[in-house]
Design a protein around this motif. Structure first.
Motif, PDB file in Angstrom:
ATOM      1  N   VAL A  71       1.027  -0.970   0.091  1.00 19.52           N
ATOM      2  CA  VAL A  71      -0.474   0.555  -0.148  1.00 19.52           C
ATOM      3  C   VAL A  71       1.120   1.230  -0.039  1.00 19.52           C
ATOM      4  N   SER A  72       0.069   2.248  -0.853  1.00 19.31           N
ATOM      5  CA  SER A  72       1.060   3.808  -0.621  1.00 19.31           C
ATOM      6  C   SER A  72       1.294   4.017   0.845  1.00 19.31           C
ATOM      7  N   THR A  73       1.600   4.884   1.231  1.00 24.33           N
ATOM      8  CA  THR A  73       1.702   5.908   2.769  1.00 24.33           C
ATOM      9  C   THR A  73       2.356   7.099   2.745  1.00 24.33           C
ATOM     10  N   PHE A  74       2.141   7.959   3.562  1.00 23.27           N
ATOM     11  CA  PHE A  74       2.753   8.822   4.183  1.00 23.27           C
ATOM     12  C   PHE A  74       4.084   8.245   4.042  1.00 23.27           C
ATOM     13  N   ILE A  75       4.859   7.452   4.608  1.00 26.37           N
ATOM     14  CA  ILE A  75       6.056   7.028   4.557  1.00 26.37           C
ATOM     15  C   ILE A  75       7.028   6.176   3.119  1.00 26.37           C
ATOM     16  N   GLY A  76       5.509   6.102   2.472  1.00 28.18           N
ATOM     17  CA  GLY A  76       6.311   5.452   1.009  1.00 28.18           C
ATOM     18  C   GLY A  76       5.454   4.066   0.810  1.00 28.18           C
ATOM     19  N   ASN A  77       5.555   3.619  -0.648  1.00 27.88           N
ATOM     20  CA  ASN A  77       4.970   1.701  -0.252  1.00 27.88           C
ATOM     21  C   ASN A  77       5.465   1.027   0.934  1.00 27.88           C
TER      22      ASN A  77
END
Length: 208
Positions: free
Chosen positions: A181-187
């Motif tokens: 998943v894509s998150t605020f820290i990247g994938n």
């Protein structure tokens, strides 16, 4: 976010799991399978319960040393494109383990059909455990259909042939996969281990 993604990916594998150990008969039995799962995230372990309904079929009886096929044809499904505001990029690296039922011998597994899986599913057997796997990936939002899976068995001399899933704990899982998943820290990749709890009998065939 991770819980929603895990449920989706587990639904994919649970269908494979059921398929690898089930066989064709007059009527289908519907079973609700509950998986206990642990996802290893960069933020720590996440625990959850996954529910998957399976339509399983098997002959009621078989002659001693007779042949029987166990078959499942999973319905089409779809990976969500978003979970808790985060983009689901893909699910991949699926493995499902199924024990060869007691009082039977596995002679082969046939995988037919299927679409949108990103790779070709394969199977192997070692130590009485069948492993069905495919690398994927299945993109977020994509539709897919798992192959029809037929397990070919030879009955033993007597008793019952009962099909179940494999797995007793997070460290001895029957189902594994990775969600990305894509998150605020990247994938973020989330390796996930699951086991059926309880582990229901999916089908039962009497030898005689």
């Amino acid at each position: 976010m991770r819980s929603t993604l895990l449920k989706t990916a587990a639904a994919v594998i649970a269908a494979v799991a059921a398929s690898a150990v089930i066989a064709p008969t007059a009527a289908a039995a519907t079973t609700d399978i509950v998986f206990d799962c642990r996802g290893d995230t960069p933020f720590g372990a996440e625990y959850m319960t996954l529910n998957q309904t399976v339509d399983a079929t098997a002959p009621a009886t078989v002659s001693p040393s007779g042949a029987l096929d166990i078959v499942v044809d999973p319905a089409p499904n779809q990976v969500p494109s978003e979970a808790a505001g985060y983009t689901v990029r893909e699910v991949r690296d699926f493995t499902l383990k199924v024990p060869v039922p007691t009082n039977s011998t596995l002679t082969g597994v046939t995988l037919t059909g299927g679409s949108g899986l990103g790779s070709t599913p394969t199977w192997s057997e070692s130590g009485g455990i069948v492993t069905v796997s495919f690398a994927g990936p299945i993109a977020g939002g994509a539709s897919f259909e798992l192959p029809t899976i037929t397990a070919h068995l030879t009955a033993g001399a007597s008793g019952a042939i009962e099909s179940t899933l494999y797995g007793t704990s997070y460290d001895d899982p029957g189902l594994t996969f990775t969600a990305v998943v894509s998150t605020f820290i990247g994938n973020v990749s989330v390796p996930t281990s699951c086991f059926p709890n309880p582990n229901p009998v999916l089908t039962s065939t009497t030898i005689g």
